[in-house]
Design an enzyme around this catalytic site. Structure first.
Site, PDB file in Angstrom:
ATOM      1  N   ASN A   7       0.879  -1.174   0.000  1.00 44.27           N
ATOM      2  CA  ASN A   7       0.000   0.000   0.000  1.00 44.27           C
ATOM      3  C   ASN A   7       0.914   1.222   0.000  1.00 44.27           C
ATOM      4  OD1 ASN A   7      -1.834   2.017   0.442  1.00 44.27           O
ATOM      5  ND2 ASN A   7      -2.700   1.140   2.314  1.00 44.27           N
ATOM      6  N   ARG A  91      -2.618  -2.095  -3.400  1.00 41.68           N
ATOM      7  CA  ARG A  91      -3.844  -1.344  -3.164  1.00 41.68           C
ATOM      8  C   ARG A  91      -3.798  -0.104  -4.061  1.00 41.68           C
ATOM      9  NH1 ARG A  91      -5.638   2.679   1.548  1.00 41.68           N
ATOM     10  NH2 ARG A  91      -7.794   2.835   0.879  1.00 41.68           N
ATOM     11  N   HIS A 180     -13.425   2.389  -0.137  1.00 42.89           N
ATOM     12  CA  HIS A 180     -13.383   1.301   0.862  1.00 42.89           C
ATOM     13  C   HIS A 180     -13.957  -0.003   0.284  1.00 42.89           C
ATOM     14  CE1 HIS A 180     -13.830   4.573   4.181  1.00 42.89           C
ATOM     15  NE2 HIS A 180     -12.559   4.237   4.107  1.00 42.89           N
ATOM     16  N   ARG A 241     -13.620  15.105   8.174  1.00 45.55           N
ATOM     17  CA  ARG A 241     -14.324  15.463   6.928  1.00 45.55           C
ATOM     18  C   ARG A 241     -15.794  15.757   7.219  1.00 45.55           C
ATOM     19  NH1 ARG A 241     -12.423  10.228   3.604  1.00 45.55           N
ATOM     20  NH2 ARG A 241     -10.566  10.033   4.890  1.00 45.55           N
ATOM     21  N   GLU A 384      -8.262  -5.682   4.980  1.00 48.00           N
ATOM     22  CA  GLU A 384      -8.103  -5.311   3.579  1.00 48.00           C
ATOM     23  C   GLU A 384      -6.864  -5.959   2.959  1.00 48.00           C
ATOM     24  OE1 GLU A 384      -8.949  -1.293   5.059  1.00 48.00           O
ATOM     25  OE2 GLU A 384      -9.765  -0.887   3.079  1.00 48.00           O
TER      26      GLU A 384
END
Ligand code: ADP
Length: 397
Positions: A7, A91, A180, A241, A384
């Site tokens: 990643n 990823r 996601h 956010r 993940e």
């Protein structure tokens, strides 16, 4: 079969090395401060060895080369030879409309990935740099790209189109993409296993609640809607956010405060969310502590967050025309029973009912609903990296 999962960010590169015969993580860690003074590799092995070592890494290629030396190192290594690595799974944040599932990377794929960079200018370029670095250091080893957006590509057009001038969709691909995806896919598949039913027969709402949060409606294994949009700013309020707001507020505030578009973007991404509402922190553990000390705004931030989770679950149940299970995952979803409770409270009429004792369990796969509840509420820790390793294995087999 040994698979490396990478990643790559702009100045860091996280990795996990899997032995897929046992789904065992042989080693994991990160190369940090790539291209910055004081770069280092942090490495942990499955049998408890760990090392943090300062190594000069000017580029991602240096980082991958350093990582390879660590993986076969006498003291810290977990394999004897790099040829034992059968493939690398990467990823990749944005696959645009081109990639509806994971792909084996070739020149054509690299070209398309570059085209997708425009859609995720902060994330895709470092992902691509990571792929190129692995191609150079592990020449001939198959590389696979696994996309955050791919699982959401099954959304129908009515769900992903914005009611904006159609030409923007044609010219700039302005539409909902969702993120996601690897996590939503992984936990929905695990849910089917736990419920002992085929995924094709299940209507599931998956709630990935972490620093970044998103919810997906997974009908028969296919996403029909998700809360993040063209970017990961949309949907739920998050750590920093704002999530969905009245779009007119953007220009209103820019005028009122004399903000540039970059400043407004920064405020919505970094200065908003539960951090802004609470005035305390973006981390839910800090918010829990503040609530205990009687902080009213921290309480409001938690209530506001749980309320958005709750109404998104409800709207997705309607969108799917039914609901068999709700899954909670990621940092908050897995560990914060209070948020799960607030999101699910008083929904017995709908078949949702939590068992308080089960709901106090943390970080493990568990059905937290009462025996008689029609809709199962599951906590499923996401993984993940394992999902990327599995996808990679599937593509090279
Ligand atoms: P990211 O989106 O960065 O991967 P995470 O999934 O790690 O984020 O989620 C971070 C959030 O999860 C934080 O708000 C944190 O408070 C919460 N969290 C993570 N681990 C725990 C834990 N063990 N107990 C309670 N809350 C946790």
């Amino acid at each position: 079969m040994i698979i490396l999962v990478v990643n790559a960010g702009s100045s860091s590169l996280k990795y996990q090395l899997f032995d897929m015969s046992k789904e065992l993580v042989l080693a994991k860690g990160l190369c940090d401060r790539i291209g910055i003074n004081g770069s280092f590799v942090k490495h942990n092995t499955h049998d408890g060895r760990s090392v943090v070592k300062e190594i000069e890494m000017k580029t991602h290629k240096d980082a991958i080369a350093s990582l390879m030396r660590v993986l076969i190192h006498e003291e810290w290594g977990v394999i004897k030879d790099l040829s034992e690595i059968s493939a690398v799974g990467h990823r990749v944040v944005h696959g645009g409309e081109k990639f509806i599932k994971s792909v084996l990377i070739d020149d054509e794929v690299m070209k398309t990935l570059e085209e997708c960079s425009e859609l995720a200018p902060l994330h895709n370029p470092p992902n691509i740099t990571g792929i190129k670095a692995c191609q150079q250091v592990l020449e001939g080893t198959p590389q696979v790209a696994v996309f955050d957006t791919a699982f959401h590509q099954t959304m129908p057009k009515k769900a992903y189109m914005y009611a904006l001038p159609y030409e923007y969709y044609e010219k700039y691909k302005i539409r909902k993409f969702g993120f996601h995806g690897t996590s939503h896919k992984y936990v929905s598949e695990r849910a089917a296993v736990l419920l002992n039913k085929p995924l094709e027969e299940l209507k599931i709402v998956t709630c990935h609640l972490g620093n970044g949060s998103s919810i997906a409606a997974v009908d028969g294994g296919k996403v029909i809607d998700t809360s993040m949009g063209f970017t990961p700013l949309d949907g739920l309020p998050m750590g920093t956010r704002c999530g969905t707001i009245d779009p007119a507020l953007v220009t209103y505030l820019m005028h009122k405060e004399g903000l540039s578009s970059e400043e407004m973007d920064y405020i919505m991404n970094k200065k908003s969310g539960v951090l802004a509402v609470s005035g305390v922190s973006s981390d839910f553990r800090d918010l829990d502590d503040a609530v205990e000390q009687g902080n009213e705004r921290a309480k409001l931030a938690l209530e506001l967050f749980a309320y958005h989770v709750r109404k998104t679950i409800g709207s997705y149940a309607f969108a799917m025309g039914g609901l068999d299970a709700v899954v909670f995952t990621a940092g908050i979803g897995e560990n914060n029973g209070n948020i799960r409770k607030m999101a699910c409270e008083g929904l017995e009429f709908f078949g949702i009912s939590l068992d308080d004792e089960k709901n106090s369990v943390r970080g493990q796969e568990i059905d937290v609903s009462t025996e008689d509840a029609k809709v199962r509420v599951l906590v499923i820790p996401t993984n993940e990296e394992l999902a990327i390793a599995k996808e990679t294995l599937k593509l090279i087999s």
